[in-house]
Design a protein around this motif. Structure first.
Motif, PDB file in Angstrom:
ATOM      1  N   ASP A  23      -0.965   0.849  10.592  1.00 38.79           N
ATOM      2  CA  ASP A  23      -1.353   0.117   9.398  1.00 38.79           C
ATOM      3  C   ASP A  23      -0.164  -0.107   8.459  1.00 38.79           C
ATOM      4  O   ASP A  23      -0.333  -0.400   7.280  1.00 38.79           O
ATOM      5  CB  ASP A  23      -2.488   0.829   8.665  1.00 38.79           C
ATOM      6  N   SER A  24       1.044   0.005   8.997  1.00 35.46           N
ATOM      7  CA  SER A  24       2.231  -0.120   8.146  1.00 35.46           C
ATOM      8  C   SER A  24       2.342  -1.510   7.514  1.00 35.46           C
ATOM      9  O   SER A  24       2.735  -1.628   6.346  1.00 35.46           O
ATOM     10  CB  SER A  24       3.501   0.219   8.927  1.00 35.46           C
ATOM     11  N   LEU A  25       1.987  -2.563   8.243  1.00 32.56           N
ATOM     12  CA  LEU A  25       2.049  -3.904   7.662  1.00 32.56           C
ATOM     13  C   LEU A  25       1.002  -4.037   6.556  1.00 32.56           C
ATOM     14  O   LEU A  25       1.282  -4.596   5.492  1.00 32.56           O
ATOM     15  CB  LEU A  25       1.849  -4.982   8.730  1.00 32.56           C
ATOM     16  N   GLN A  32      -5.501  -3.754   0.359  1.00 31.93           N
ATOM     17  CA  GLN A  32      -6.540  -4.741   0.032  1.00 31.93           C
ATOM     18  C   GLN A  32      -6.199  -5.536  -1.238  1.00 31.93           C
ATOM     19  O   GLN A  32      -6.313  -6.759  -1.242  1.00 31.93           O
ATOM     20  CB  GLN A  32      -7.886  -4.029  -0.134  1.00 31.93           C
ATOM     21  N   ALA A  33      -5.779  -4.854  -2.281  1.00 39.32           N
ATOM     22  CA  ALA A  33      -5.472  -5.541  -3.542  1.00 39.32           C
ATOM     23  C   ALA A  33      -4.292  -6.492  -3.376  1.00 39.32           C
ATOM     24  O   ALA A  33      -4.314  -7.621  -3.895  1.00 39.32           O
ATOM     25  CB  ALA A  33      -5.192  -4.517  -4.640  1.00 39.32           C
ATOM     26  N   GLY A  34      -3.267  -6.066  -2.657  1.00 41.05           N
ATOM     27  CA  GLY A  34      -2.104  -6.918  -2.440  1.00 41.05           C
ATOM     28  C   GLY A  34      -2.439  -8.134  -1.600  1.00 41.05           C
ATOM     29  O   GLY A  34      -1.994  -9.252  -1.903  1.00 41.05           O
ATOM     30  N   VAL A  69      -8.857 -13.080   3.220  1.00 40.38           N
ATOM     31  CA  VAL A  69      -8.497 -11.685   2.928  1.00 40.38           C
ATOM     32  C   VAL A  69      -8.906 -10.799   4.104  1.00 40.38           C
ATOM     33  O   VAL A  69      -8.118  -9.968   4.567  1.00 40.38           O
ATOM     34  CB  VAL A  69      -9.142 -11.201   1.606  1.00 40.38           C
ATOM     35  N   GLU A  70     -10.125 -10.985   4.612  1.00 45.00           N
ATOM     36  CA  GLU A  70     -10.574 -10.200   5.769  1.00 45.00           C
ATOM     37  C   GLU A  70      -9.647 -10.407   6.957  1.00 45.00           C
ATOM     38  O   GLU A  70      -9.242  -9.446   7.612  1.00 45.00           O
ATOM     39  CB  GLU A  70     -11.984 -10.622   6.191  1.00 45.00           C
ATOM     40  N   THR A 113       6.255 -14.023  -1.382  1.00 41.64           N
ATOM     41  CA  THR A 113       7.491 -13.817  -2.133  1.00 41.64           C
ATOM     42  C   THR A 113       7.179 -13.514  -3.597  1.00 41.64           C
ATOM     43  O   THR A 113       7.760 -12.591  -4.176  1.00 41.64           O
ATOM     44  CB  THR A 113       8.401 -15.051  -2.009  1.00 41.64           C
ATOM     45  N   THR A 114       6.254 -14.255  -4.173  1.00 42.30           N
ATOM     46  CA  THR A 114       5.849 -14.022  -5.560  1.00 42.30           C
ATOM     47  C   THR A 114       5.305 -12.610  -5.751  1.00 42.30           C
ATOM     48  O   THR A 114       5.543 -11.983  -6.786  1.00 42.30           O
ATOM     49  CB  THR A 114       4.794 -15.066  -5.992  1.00 42.30           C
ATOM     50  N   GLN A 115       4.628 -12.090  -4.734  1.00 37.70           N
ATOM     51  CA  GLN A 115       4.064 -10.740  -4.813  1.00 37.70           C
ATOM     52  C   GLN A 115       5.083  -9.663  -4.452  1.00 37.70           C
ATOM     53  O   GLN A 115       4.751  -8.475  -4.428  1.00 37.70           O
ATOM     54  CB  GLN A 115       2.837 -10.616  -3.912  1.00 37.70           C
ATOM     55  N   GLY A 116       6.301 -10.061  -4.141  1.00 36.65           N
ATOM     56  CA  GLY A 116       7.350  -9.089  -3.862  1.00 36.65           C
ATOM     57  C   GLY A 116       7.300  -8.499  -2.463  1.00 36.65           C
ATOM     58  O   GLY A 116       7.876  -7.431  -2.221  1.00 36.65           O
ATOM     59  N   VAL A 117       6.651  -9.197  -1.530  1.00 44.24           N
ATOM     60  CA  VAL A 117       6.597  -8.716  -0.147  1.00 44.24           C
ATOM     61  C   VAL A 117       7.956  -8.957   0.501  1.00 44.24           C
ATOM     62  O   VAL A 117       8.491 -10.075   0.452  1.00 44.24           O
ATOM     63  CB  VAL A 117       5.480  -9.433   0.651  1.00 44.24           C
ATOM     64  N   ALA A 118       8.514  -7.933   1.084  1.00 48.67           N
ATOM     65  CA  ALA A 118       9.824  -8.032   1.730  1.00 48.67           C
ATOM     66  C   ALA A 118       9.788  -9.025   2.894  1.00 48.67           C
ATOM     67  O   ALA A 118       8.768  -9.156   3.571  1.00 48.67           O
ATOM     68  CB  ALA A 118      10.267  -6.656   2.222  1.00 48.67           C
ATOM     69  N   ILE A 119      10.904  -9.689   3.116  1.00 46.23           N
ATOM     70  CA  ILE A 119      10.999 -10.706   4.174  1.00 46.23           C
ATOM     71  C   ILE A 119      10.614 -10.137   5.547  1.00 46.23           C
ATOM     72  O   ILE A 119       9.874 -10.790   6.295  1.00 46.23           O
ATOM     73  CB  ILE A 119      12.402 -11.345   4.207  1.00 46.23           C
TER      74      ILE A 119
END
Length: 139
Positions: A23-25, A32-34, A69-70, A113-119
């Protein structure tokens, strides 16, 4: 008694050998919130994207948000269940092109990107979603 003991040992051994779900990704996306923020950001991006916004007219956006989301949660290894239609069914008759698909992916990337998720996490998610391309285009 020995046969009962053998059954218990075999059962425990089988359980112990089950690989843990990765579940690392899911965690990298903010759980869930992200994922919800990413999907909502993507939908807001699409609302301002003249290239593809017409494909989202007359759609229940709240339901679409919930199903996306699901779906992303499941693809990311999270503890969710996808309850929506198949990709083929939900895109039937829309005649989507590769350009339409690419525009949606760009909106998803911008939201991540806006949410700060790494590439690297973005790329991992996109790799898991990529097989759906054939299920969406020209349906």
């Amino acid at each position: 008694m020995r046969s009962l003991l053998l059954v218990v040992v075999l059962t425990l051994t089988a359980c112990a050998q089950q690989p843990a779900k990765d579940d690392s990704l899911y965690r990298d996306l903010g759980e869930q919130a992200g994922i919800t923020r990413i999907v909502e950001g993507m939908l807001l991006n699409i609302a301002g994207d003249a290239r593809i916004v017409r494909h989202f007219e007359n759609i229940d956006i709240e339901r679409l948000r919930d199903k996306l989301v699901e779906q992303i949660c499941v693809e990311a290894g999270g503890p969710c269940t996808y309850t929506g239609d198949s990709m083929e069914e939900s895109h039937k008759g829309q005649n989507l092109t590769p350009s339409d698909f690419n525009a949606l992916v760009e909106n998803l990337q911008d939201a991540m990107t806006t949410q700060g998720v790494a590439i690297p996490a973005q790329n991992r998610l996109l790799a898991r979603l990529a097989p759906m391309r054939a299920q969406v285009i020209d349906r």
